[in-house]
Design a protein around this motif. Structure first.
Motif, PDB file in Angstrom:
ATOM      1  N   GLU A   1      -1.617  -5.643  -8.177  1.00 39.26           N
ATOM      2  CA  GLU A   1      -1.542  -6.978  -8.955  1.00 39.26           C
ATOM      3  C   GLU A   1      -2.449  -7.225  -9.939  1.00 39.26           C
ATOM      4  OE1 GLU A   1      -3.591  -9.990  -5.751  1.00 39.26           O
ATOM      5  OE2 GLU A   1      -1.308  -9.982  -5.894  1.00 39.26           O
ATOM      6  N   GLU A   2      -3.549  -6.460  -9.571  1.00 41.17           N
ATOM      7  CA  GLU A   2      -4.742  -6.692 -10.901  1.00 41.17           C
ATOM      8  C   GLU A   2      -5.063  -5.869 -11.778  1.00 41.17           C
ATOM      9  OE1 GLU A   2      -7.169  -9.319 -10.816  1.00 41.17           O
ATOM     10  OE2 GLU A   2      -5.718 -10.086  -9.292  1.00 41.17           O
ATOM     11  N   PHE A   3      -3.792  -4.850 -11.832  1.00 39.11           N
ATOM     12  CA  PHE A   3      -3.874  -3.935 -12.856  1.00 39.11           C
ATOM     13  C   PHE A   3      -3.462  -4.474 -14.313  1.00 39.11           C
ATOM     14  CE2 PHE A   3      -2.148  -0.180 -10.252  1.00 39.11           C
ATOM     15  CZ  PHE A   3      -3.442   0.110  -9.777  1.00 39.11           C
ATOM     16  N   VAL A   4      -3.043  -5.702 -14.312  1.00 39.40           N
ATOM     17  CA  VAL A   4      -2.444  -6.483 -15.595  1.00 39.40           C
ATOM     18  C   VAL A   4      -3.679  -6.593 -16.373  1.00 39.40           C
ATOM     19  CG1 VAL A   4      -2.503  -8.659 -14.767  1.00 39.40           C
ATOM     20  CG2 VAL A   4      -0.920  -8.197 -16.632  1.00 39.40           C
ATOM     21  N   ARG A   5      -5.064  -6.898 -15.444  1.00 32.37           N
ATOM     22  CA  ARG A   5      -6.093  -6.912 -16.229  1.00 32.37           C
ATOM     23  C   ARG A   5      -6.646  -6.032 -17.042  1.00 32.37           C
ATOM     24  NH1 ARG A   5     -10.015  -7.494 -11.876  1.00 32.37           N
ATOM     25  NH2 ARG A   5     -11.601  -7.504 -13.564  1.00 32.37           N
ATOM     26  N   PHE A   6      -6.297  -4.609 -16.988  1.00 36.32           N
ATOM     27  CA  PHE A   6      -6.610  -3.423 -17.463  1.00 36.32           C
ATOM     28  C   PHE A   6      -5.543  -2.578 -18.445  1.00 36.32           C
ATOM     29  CE2 PHE A   6      -9.600  -4.058 -13.788  1.00 36.32           C
ATOM     30  CZ  PHE A   6     -10.700  -3.909 -14.429  1.00 36.32           C
ATOM     31  N   PHE A   7      -4.411  -3.007 -17.859  1.00 31.02           N
ATOM     32  CA  PHE A   7      -3.173  -1.997 -18.646  1.00 31.02           C
ATOM     33  C   PHE A   7      -2.648  -2.631 -19.933  1.00 31.02           C
ATOM     34  CE2 PHE A   7      -1.035   0.055 -14.783  1.00 31.02           C
ATOM     35  CZ  PHE A   7      -2.294   0.505 -14.160  1.00 31.02           C
ATOM     36  N   PRO A   8      -2.189  -1.810 -20.499  1.00 33.42           N
ATOM     37  CA  PRO A   8      -1.613  -2.230 -22.080  1.00 33.42           C
ATOM     38  C   PRO A   8      -0.504  -2.661 -21.931  1.00 33.42           C
ATOM     39  CG  PRO A   8      -1.152   0.359 -21.334  1.00 33.42           C
ATOM     40  CD  PRO A   8      -1.881  -0.241 -20.137  1.00 33.42           C
ATOM     41  N   SER A   9       0.036  -3.146 -23.120  1.00 29.06           N
ATOM     42  CA  SER A   9       1.417  -3.639 -23.522  1.00 29.06           C
ATOM     43  C   SER A   9       2.176  -2.382 -23.268  1.00 29.06           C
ATOM     44  CB  SER A   9       1.581  -4.336 -24.806  1.00 29.06           C
ATOM     45  OG  SER A   9       1.299  -3.387 -25.878  1.00 29.06           O
TER      46      SER A   9
ATOM     47  N   GLN B   1      -2.072   4.755  -6.069  1.00 27.73           N
ATOM     48  CA  GLN B   1      -2.586   5.929  -5.321  1.00 27.73           C
ATOM     49  C   GLN B   1      -3.449   6.575  -6.193  1.00 27.73           C
ATOM     50  OE1 GLN B   1       0.326   8.381  -3.423  1.00 27.73           O
ATOM     51  NE2 GLN B   1       1.929   6.514  -3.285  1.00 27.73           N
ATOM     52  N   CYS B   2      -3.449   6.312  -7.260  1.00 29.10           N
ATOM     53  CA  CYS B   2      -4.273   7.029  -8.464  1.00 29.10           C
ATOM     54  C   CYS B   2      -5.231   6.343  -9.208  1.00 29.10           C
ATOM     55  CB  CYS B   2      -3.179   7.585  -9.603  1.00 29.10           C
ATOM     56  SG  CYS B   2      -2.049   8.731  -8.960  1.00 29.10           S
ATOM     57  N   ILE B   3      -5.034   4.940  -8.971  1.00 29.79           N
ATOM     58  CA  ILE B   3      -6.161   4.104  -9.918  1.00 29.79           C
ATOM     59  C   ILE B   3      -6.569   2.768  -8.695  1.00 29.79           C
ATOM     60  CG2 ILE B   3      -6.682   2.591 -11.624  1.00 29.79           C
ATOM     61  CD1 ILE B   3      -4.359   4.141 -13.029  1.00 29.79           C
ATOM     62  N   LYS B   4      -7.723   2.333  -8.687  1.00 34.94           N
ATOM     63  CA  LYS B   4      -7.893   1.254  -7.926  1.00 34.94           C
ATOM     64  C   LYS B   4      -8.788   0.484  -8.785  1.00 34.94           C
ATOM     65  CE  LYS B   4     -11.684   3.341  -5.122  1.00 34.94           C
ATOM     66  NZ  LYS B   4     -12.065   3.345  -3.898  1.00 34.94           N
ATOM     67  N   VAL B   5      -9.031  -1.121  -8.588  1.00 35.23           N
ATOM     68  CA  VAL B   5      -9.333  -2.076  -9.251  1.00 35.23           C
ATOM     69  C   VAL B   5     -10.917  -2.101  -8.901  1.00 35.23           C
ATOM     70  CG1 VAL B   5      -9.518  -4.293 -10.227  1.00 35.23           C
ATOM     71  CG2 VAL B   5      -7.466  -3.229 -10.258  1.00 35.23           C
TER      72      VAL B   5
END
Length: 571
Positions: free
Chosen positions: A159-167, A145-149
């Motif tokens: 499911e695409e957050f993993v491309r941008f998210f940290p460890s 709700q706060c972020i979109k790819v």
């Protein structure tokens, strides 16, 4: 930095404001930045962990009451203890769930920013990792709700957050239990993985139960857990930052040391697709893009942010490269050069260095727009320098000829050529002038052209002296006139050959320049493809590992069709 500074401040109306002084500090960091951020409930000891990562006992404010002490996001840039090629940027965030703030949007913004800016994200909590602790991490379930790819996407699963998210690192504080599962001793990582096991049930209740676990498993490509016992007595907690390690619980100190070493060894430079490492200036620009989007009421779009950052950085890369090329050329060039090749060699050297500057900083240059603009700009500058070189040569040649012909002008004025035998004297003086002109160094690439122009200018003067010389017969005058015409024709041919050679050298220089751009672009494209491939492999490995975990956790007992549906929903 000797101490932390506020990077993002909370205003009285619940808005956010970026501190320009902090941005300036970030912008000064030219090396890639490894960014570690921490978030969690307020009054859970986040700031203490960040101070230890900074190698200090104090810095980020701890506070000693039940009220939240850190406001907004605070930043501390320190030397990376294990990697001199990177800067270590620590971000301490305002505690989540502060009842005095009463603004859920602000909590969501702080949580989202801490994830989007970092390459390692630490979630700090107290007690145990149970369902209650996972529910406290409800912010992770609200990220869609706060972020979109992608721009224009109506709904996203994350499911695409993993491309941008940290460890992801979970730090559990004041842990009092034994690390045992079913009577067997386990590691802190096993403890976390056990807590993230999903219920293989498709009911609404199970779905709500699984949601925070599913988000952690799918959004973060790697996860780690540390459990810390209480560092000291409750009475001493108020002055924790002033206590030396010898006065702290030994088990706590050992875990802190393991925690810090793990972060130092594993934190990566902050990257954005397709694997571009960010320096401080790029991170600062990215932060401003995210905050502007939040304050405008829009949901930050990660792909749009990357595109906007690419425009900013490519423009700066272009400006830096062109500035370097101009400065070095103007500092080095000494017009006129004897040949175009001499100018081209210098131009080629600095153009290669300018291309390297551009390629190092540029990324996602769609359609090679900025690269083409750089090539066109440097081509235009090269042509300008060629024109300056020609003008300098012309000026120097004319000045030389003016100086050499002064004695001839004096003799002409005094009438020394207006008598029998005057033409032969004039012709000898002109021949001496041309000889001295030819031997003079540093005339540049227009020497033959200017001599040709000079000879044409003197043609009428020479013919007048020739016709007035009574010592010469008509036939002798015709022979000498023809000799002058041949000399002028030969000089015109030399001037044309010199001009043609200069044009050919310029053409070859520009062709070689274009080949250099093609070569460097191909190298850049190959590097980008390799980064993109590595990123795809990283994401695929993460998803396959999650699928294997799901199977080990009991999904293999389910009917195959139902298991496939659940796996698809989860992965």
């Amino acid at each position: 930095m000797d101490a932390p500074v506020c990077l993002v401040d909370n205003t009285s109306d619940g808005s956010l404001i970026v501190n320009q002084d902090a941005l300036n500090i970030l912008a000064s960091l030219r090396k890639p930045v490894a960014v570690v951020s921490i978030a969690g409930k307020y009054r859970t000891g986040k700031s203490y962990l960040m101070n230890r990562l900074a190698g200090k006992s104090a810095g980020f404010s701890l506070g000693s009451t039940i009220q939240s002490h850190t406001k907004g996001i605070w930043m501390w840039c320190v030397e990376h203890p294990c990697n001199s090629d990177q800067h270590l940027v620590l971000l301490d965030t305002e505690g989540l769930g502060d009842v005095e703030k009463g603004d859920k949007n602000n909590d969501n913004w702080i949580f989202s920013l801490s994830i989007l800016l970092s390459s390692t994200f630490i979630y700090n909590s107290r007690g145990t990792i149970d369902q209650h602790a996972l529910e406290d991490l409800h912010f992770v379930t609200q990220l869609t709700q706060c972020i979109k790819v992608e721009s224009g996407a109506e709904a996203e699963t994350g499911e695409e957050f993993v491309r941008f998210f940290p460890s992801f690192v979970w730090a559990v504080r004041d842990f009092t239990l034994d690390l045992e599962i079913n009577g067997e001793e386990v590691s802190a990582d096993d403890y976390l993985e056990n807590a993230l096991i999903l219920k293989p049930d498709s009911s609404c209740k199970a779905s709500l139960y699984n949601e925070p676990k599913r988000c952690i498993r799918n959004y973060f490509s790697s996860r780690k857990c540390f459990v810390f016992v209480s560092p000291t007595t409750r009475k001493n907690m108020k002055r924790l930052e002033h206590l030396p390690d010898k006065n702290l619980d030994r088990e706590f100190v050992e875990e802190i040391e393991r925690f810090c070493q793990y972060i130092y060894d594993n934190v990566k430079a902050k990257v954005i697709p397709p694997g571009t490492e960010l320096n401080g200036a790029m991170l600062a620009a990215l932060l401003e893009l995210y905050v502007d989007s939040l304050l405008s009421g829009n949901i930050p779009c990660l792909d749009n942010a990357v595109t906007s950052l690419a425009i900013i950085e490519n423009s700066k890369a272009l400006a830096d490269a062109v500035k370097y090329f101009k400065e070095m050329m103007e500092k080095t060039m000494n017009f006129p050069t004897e040949t175009v090749e001499e100018l081209s060699n210098i131009q080629s050297q600095y153009e290669k260095e300018a291309i390297a500057i551009f390629m190092k900083r540029s990324f996602n240059d769609e359609g090679q727009k900025y690269q083409q603009e750089m090539e066109d700009t440097i081509k235009t500058l090269y042509q300008k320098y060629c024109q300056q070189n020609e003008k300098a040569s012309e000026d120097k040649c004319r000045a030389l000829l003016d100086s050499l012909q002064e004695p001839i002008a004096d003799r002409l004025k005094n009438g020394q050529y207006a008598k029998p035998g005057g033409y032969n004297l004039y012709a000898a003086d002109q021949q001496m002038l041309e000889c001295m002109y030819s031997q003079a160094p540093g005339k540049g690439i227009k020497s033959d052209f200017i001599l040709k122009e000079f000879m044409k200018e003197k043609q009428n003067e020479s013919q007048s002296i020739l016709q007035l010389d009574k010592s010469l017969t008509k036939k002798e005058k015709e022979i000498k006139a023809e000799r002058e015409r041949r000399a002028l024709a030969e000089q015109e041919l030399k001037a044309q050959e010199q001009q043609m050679a200069a044009m050919e050298q310029q053409k070859q220089a520009m062709e070689q320049s274009h080949k250099e751009y093609i070569k460097e672009f191909d190298k850049k494209m190959a590097d980008d493809r390799a980064k993109a491939q590595a990123e795809q492999e990283r994401i695929l490995a993460h998803r396959l590992a999650e699928q294997e975990r799901l199977i080990r956790e009991g999904y293999q007992q389910m009917q195959p069709q139902r298991r496939v549906i659940l796996l698809c929903n989860i992965l």
